[in-house]
Design a protein around this motif. Structure first.
Motif, mmCIF file in Angstrom:
data_model
loop_
_atom_site.group_PDB
_atom_site.id
_atom_site.type_symbol
_atom_site.label_atom_id
_atom_site.label_comp_id
_atom_site.label_asym_id
_atom_site.label_seq_id
_atom_site.Cartn_x
_atom_site.Cartn_y
_atom_site.Cartn_z
ATOM 1 N N GLU A 67 51.774 41.839 38.416
ATOM 2 C CA GLU A 67 50.545 41.767 39.223
ATOM 3 C C GLU A 67 49.332 41.618 38.311
ATOM 4 N N SER A 93 46.019 40.913 39.858
ATOM 5 C CA SER A 93 45.754 41.535 41.162
ATOM 6 C C SER A 93 44.455 42.322 41.162
ATOM 7 N N ARG A 94 44.136 42.948 40.031
ATOM 8 C CA ARG A 94 42.959 43.809 39.957
ATOM 9 C C ARG A 94 42.229 43.598 38.635
ATOM 10 N N ALA A 116 39.748 44.502 43.487
ATOM 11 C CA ALA A 116 40.554 43.281 43.504
ATOM 12 C C ALA A 116 39.964 42.279 42.504
ATOM 13 N N TRP A 117 40.825 41.506 41.878
ATOM 14 C CA TRP A 117 40.439 40.550 40.832
ATOM 15 C C TRP A 117 39.284 39.648 41.277
#
Length: 370
Positions: free
Chosen positions: A145, A148-149, A205-206
């Motif tokens: 992920e 993802s962030r 969140a990214w």
């Protein structure tokens, strides 16, 4: 994510360009090294507050029935010591006892573990865990992920003030986390960091990281804090004695040598590298990590020879100038058969010149994480 040549860029890259940051490659990513200067950024973090973009750090998600139990059979620390909403420093080791990576495991629930490995090692950690899950935990899914962030670190004595000012929660124990809502943006707030200071890591969140960074930056700068790059992050963690994978931890260096045995759940029946690490624990390591404080003139760097009484007794793994102590410092692996102890004098070969240093047990500064 965009690609600049062979380097990746994080979600906040354009903002760093706008304020004149200087960049360098790190772990395959183009990373801000400094904004106003490493020494100023270091001092701001120790005295007021510093803001760091460490979104290059990896992210992985382990989900499914028994996810926590599965992770506990892979990584060294005992995840059973944690509960939902808490994080834990742990190690991914090979069967040789060396360290594939050090990482933070966030226990969301018994069926969801969120991992933050180092950027360059994320794919290998995920690969190993996917292979293990396929073999003995088919109901568990392991996914990379990485994008993802974002990860934004707010570190320093005024970190709590900054988060409160933007409306994020701060009533968390050290190594605890909470999922919050910020202006409609889901944000994970963690009482973690790698500077040796009180602080938080904020994980939006990214693709929603920009406004969160802007709000935090405004409050940091209003308190005479600083935007901080990798230069200050390195000098801060070296003062604190925190290991960096590739320097103090690697497949050729064991947790016992690096003073990370506290991150091993020795009573667990299984984890990667357990048999070899138990053997090393019984035999005792041949070398151990120490800190060095320069007492003369010179700045040690990684890979330099440490001598005592004309004999080679070790090698530096990290070295820099300490803005707090106003002298050169280093971390070094010292052979235990040299019989050296805290306070003893050694020299480091800095480009052919012997620089005198005092041996110390890390950290070199007071750790203020609570």
């Amino acid at each position: 994510m965009t690609d600049t040549g062979d380097l990746y860029e994080g979600p906040l890259h354009s903002r760093h360009v706008e304020v004149g940051a200087t960049f360098a490659p790190f772990g395959g990513w183009s990373m801000p090294v400094q904004y106003s200067g490493t020494v100023a950024e270091h001092h701001a973090t120790r005295t007021t507050v510093g803001l760091f973009d460490v979104s290059h750090l990896g992210k992985a998600l382990v989900t499914g029935p028994g996810a926590a139990g599965f992770v506990n059979t892979c990584l060294t620390n005992d995840l059973d010591r944690t509960s939902a909403g808490s994080a834990q420093y742990t190690l991914c080791c090979g069967e040789s006892g060396g360290v594939v990576d050090d990482l933070i495991a966030y226990r969301v629930s018994d069926e969801e573990i969120f991992l933050i490995p180092n950027a360059a090692n994320t794919a290998e950690v995920v690969r190993r865990m996917q292979a293990a899950a396929a073999e003995r935990a088919p109901g568990v899914s392991v996914t990379d992920e990485h994008r993802s962030r974002a990860v934004i670190a707010v570190q320093g004595p005024l970190a709590g003030e900054v988060l409160t000012a933007v409306g994020l929660p701060i009533d968390l124990d050290y190594m605890a986390f909470i999922d919050a809502d910020w202006s409609g943006v889901p944000v994970r707030v963690c009482r973690t960091g790698y500077t040796g200071e009180y602080g938080f890591e904020v994980l939006p969140a990214w693709d929603q990281a920009g406004p969160v960074w802007d709000a935090l930056a405004e409050q940091v700068l209003a308190r005479q804090g600083a935007l901080c790059g990798l230069g200050a992050r390195d000098s801060l963690r070296t003062e604190a004695g925190y290991p960096l994978h590739g320097n103090e931890l690697s497949l050729d260096l064991s947790p016992l040598e690096a003073r990370c045995a506290w991150a091993i759940g020795w009573d667990k029946p299984s984890f990667w590298g357990r048999d070899e690490l138990l053997r090393q624990k019984e035999a005792g390591p041949a070398r151990r990590l120490y800190a060095l404080e320069v007492t003369g003139r010179g700045i040690p760097r990684a890979g330099q020879t440490v001598r005592s009484g004309g004999r080679d007794v070790g090698v530096t793994s990290s070295g820099t100038f300490s803005p707090t102590l106003k002298t050169g410092i280093a971390l070094a692996f010292i052979e235990l058969d040299a019989g050296l102890k805290k306070g003893d004098e050694v020299v480091v070969d800095v480009r052919g010149r012997e620089v005198p240093c005092r041996l110390a047990v890390p950290p070199l500064v007071e750790i203020r994480t609570r």
